[in-house]
Design an enzyme around this catalytic site. Structure first.
Site, PDB file in Angstrom:
ATOM      1  N   THR A  56      25.096  20.047  12.578  1.00  0.00           N
ATOM      2  CA  THR A  56      23.788  19.383  12.484  1.00  0.00           C
ATOM      3  C   THR A  56      22.791  19.972  13.470  1.00  0.00           C
ATOM      4  O   THR A  56      21.594  19.962  13.224  1.00  0.00           O
ATOM      5  CB  THR A  56      23.936  17.873  12.766  1.00  0.00           C
ATOM      6  OG1 THR A  56      24.689  17.722  13.963  1.00  0.00           O
ATOM      7  CG2 THR A  56      24.650  17.186  11.645  1.00  0.00           C
ATOM      8  N   THR A  57      23.295  20.486  14.610  1.00  0.00           N
ATOM      9  CA  THR A  57      22.385  21.094  15.586  1.00  0.00           C
ATOM     10  C   THR A  57      21.953  22.469  15.089  1.00  0.00           C
ATOM     11  O   THR A  57      20.771  22.813  15.113  1.00  0.00           O
ATOM     12  CB  THR A  57      23.093  21.240  16.956  1.00  0.00           C
ATOM     13  OG1 THR A  57      23.754  20.018  17.250  1.00  0.00           O
ATOM     14  CG2 THR A  57      22.116  21.558  18.045  1.00  0.00           C
TER      15      THR A  57
ATOM     16  N   ASP B 162      33.122  14.232  13.409  1.00  0.00           N
ATOM     17  CA  ASP B 162      32.861  15.632  13.060  1.00  0.00           C
ATOM     18  C   ASP B 162      34.160  16.362  12.732  1.00  0.00           C
ATOM     19  O   ASP B 162      34.230  17.121  11.774  1.00  0.00           O
ATOM     20  CB  ASP B 162      32.146  16.351  14.218  1.00  0.00           C
ATOM     21  CG  ASP B 162      30.662  15.994  14.270  1.00  0.00           C
ATOM     22  OD1 ASP B 162      30.279  15.056  13.551  1.00  0.00           O
ATOM     23  OD2 ASP B 162      29.903  16.632  15.016  1.00  0.00           O
TER      24      ASP B 162
ATOM     25  N   ASP C 278      25.313  15.615  19.723  1.00  0.00           N
ATOM     26  CA  ASP C 278      25.426  15.726  18.269  1.00  0.00           C
ATOM     27  C   ASP C 278      24.009  15.694  17.698  1.00  0.00           C
ATOM     28  O   ASP C 278      23.301  14.702  17.851  1.00  0.00           O
ATOM     29  CB  ASP C 278      26.267  14.553  17.750  1.00  0.00           C
ATOM     30  CG  ASP C 278      26.293  14.506  16.241  1.00  0.00           C
ATOM     31  OD1 ASP C 278      26.506  15.557  15.642  1.00  0.00           O
ATOM     32  OD2 ASP C 278      26.090  13.425  15.658  1.00  0.00           O
TER      33      ASP C 278
END
Length: 535
Positions: A102-103, A400, A69
């Site tokens: 987020t990546t 998530d 994550d």
């Protein structure tokens, strides 16, 4: 800093350790900043997509975290460079606002910086690059609106939500049971969602875990799970139609606030004092019984004597329950938290269909389940797993998935994943570049190239030939005019993401593009870096 005068009486300032300051100016500063940003994005690039790798991070006190994550990786990394810190904050803000992607947002920012460096080397002014990026990001966001599709779902038709959550979970370590976890996440969100206002309060969903069992044993409980047991081993382990008194006052005789001293010089006085205390406990327990409570949940401890009395009076009790859990129990059972015994009335009791104590495995661990509540707007997702790291990673994955389900309830537009939306945006931005005269068009084209880096990273991580795969998919999109063709990471034999059921939320994608562009603009505008020397 000191003021001094030269021989002509003119003042001048002496700055301490001026020679020890390190200063980078102009193009050097920009290149150093871009290099720092790209270094961070390179770390995350390999953990993008369903075949992405995990990172293992060890904290200074020896705790190990295994995760892919993006926000967690950057949070745990010890970053010194100021520009790298900007990217850490970038992924954090994506995490707070959207919860997923987020990546991708950091990978996109890194690609934009890389393209910007090429433009700067050609002698284009950084401000023109930043303005070009801004224009291009607007075009991309508008194009996403065009290719987005609306998803209709109801309380009875949750399949669309489940499919989208499965896309999120497929890039995590838990992807082997993504179907069941996605269903749990969607049911939990729908249980606490207010569909009229299109709002979801994720605080009402408690995610708890216990080591042991296997990942498939993860369950959704319409109620609350508390990591406590009954205060006396002989109390009943199961209570049906429980009426719960939720107390935040201790089960002990009151202690005066002032300093006091009791002189006891005869046995009779001691007996009287003891009787008084016992009477006090008796009254307390009786008070709970009179109101009709069949279970007492208390934030503080009990005296042993109180415990004994509760046991004798057949009034089961739980002690040392945390404040947050008390609030959730109160919300779920429809009870009120009572701060003083004098205020306890039957209207303030919470109601639950079943309260049971459950033991796990061969350990003596027990947990308390409060189920079939009057108001099931508070739910618990209870995770099982082989080890602590697995449970922590599953918690992050579930978070998530919950966020994705919440975003879909807020705005039910979706775009297709697998890099298809990025490729489609890249094609439309490239086409729009021709409409802009002047230097900006170079920056707009650079933005289009940067968008291609996300599908490129997906292909790379899946072990495919990155450039070959990307150009094949791109030409297919242009030829068939089909914006849903993406990278076939799972070897399903088709590039059409509609057949593969790979979805992402529209607001998540738009947020990614806007946030990444903002940060890159900010980095490009820095042309002077003054930093203290390293000792």
């Amino acid at each position: 800093m000191a003021l001094a005068f030269d021989e002509f009486g003119r003042p001048f300032v002496i700055i301490k350790e001026q020679d020890q300051k390190v200063r980078l100016r102009g193009l050097d500063a920009q290149k150093a900043n871009i290099a720092a940003g790209m270094a961070v994005s390179r770390i995350l690039r390999t953990s993008l997509g369903p075949k992405g790798m995990d990172k293992m991070l060890q904290s200074p006190d020896g705790d190990v975290t295994i995760t892919n994550d993006g926000a967690t990786i950057l949070e745990q990394m010890d970053v010194d460079n100021q520009i790298a810190k900007l990217l850490v904050e970038l992924s954090r803000s994506q995490d707070y606002e959207i919860g997923d992607g987020t990546t991708g947002v950091v990978v996109l920012a890194g690609a934009l910086l890389e393209q910007a460096q090429k433009q700067l080397e050609r002698g284009i002014h950084p401000i023109r690059v930043a303005e070009g990026y801004e224009t291009a990001s607007r075009i991309a966001v508008e194009h996403l609106e065009k290719i987005a599709q609306k998803f209709d779902f109801g309380v009875n038709n949750i399949e669309p939500l489940v499919q989208t959550c499965m896309t999120t979970l497929s890039s995590k370590i838990v992807n082997r049971c993504k179907r069941s976890l996605a269903e749990i996440a969607v049911k939990a969100v729908l249980a606490v969602a207010d569909l009229e206002r299109k709002d979801v309060n994720l605080d009402l969903i408690k995610v708890d875990g216990k080591v042991g069992g296997k990942l498939e044993d993860t369950e959704l409980i319409y109620g609350i799970v508390v990591d406590k047991e009954m205060s006396h081993p002989q109390m009943p382990k199961q209570i049906e139609d429980a009426k719960i008194a939720i107390l935040t006052c201790p089960f002990e005789p009151p202690k005066p606030k002032t300093k006091h001293k009791v002189d006891i010089d005869t046995v009779e006085k001691f007996q009287t004092l003891r009787k008084q205390e016992q009477q006090y406990f008796d009254d307390m327990v009786q008070k709970c019984k009179d109101v009709g409570a069949t279970l007492v949940i208390c934030q503080w401890g009990f005296d042993d004597e109180a415990n004994h009395l509760l046991m004798h009076r057949n009034l089961p009790a739980v002690r040392w329950v945390g404040g947050v859990e008390l609030e959730l129990i109160a919300i779920a059972t429809g009870g009120r938290i009572v701060p003083r015994f004098q205020e306890l009335t039957s209207e303030k009791l919470g109601k639950a269909g079943l309260v049971r104590e459950k033991g796990f495995g061969t350990t003596k661990d027990k947990m308390l389940y409060v189920e079939h509540c009057a108001n099931s707007r508070a739910v618990t997702i209870f995770i099982r797993g082989g080890n602590k790291m697995m449970i922590e990673e599953t918690k992050r994955s579930i978070h998530d998935a919950l966020c994705v389900a919440r975003n879909l309830i807020r705005n039910n537009s979706i775009v297709y994943g697998g890099g298809s939306s990025e490729i489609s945006c890249s094609i439309s931005v490239e086409a729009a570049a021709d409409r802009y005269p002047g230097v900006e068009q170079y920056a707009i084209r650079a933005f289009a190239d940067a968008l291609d880096s996300v599908p490129m990273a997906l292909a790379e991580n899946s072990g495919l030939q990155p450039i070959e795969t990307l150009s094949a998919v791109k030409s297919q999109q242009i030829k068939e005019n089909n914006p849903y063709c993406g990278i076939d990471c799972n070897d399903a034999g088709t590039n059409d993401m509609r057949d593969q059921n790979v979805f992402e939320t529209l607001i998540g994608k738009q947020q990614q593009i806007l946030l990444a562009t903002q940060v890159v603009k900010m980095i490009l505008k820095i042309d002077d870096v003054i930093s203290p020397s390293e000792y």
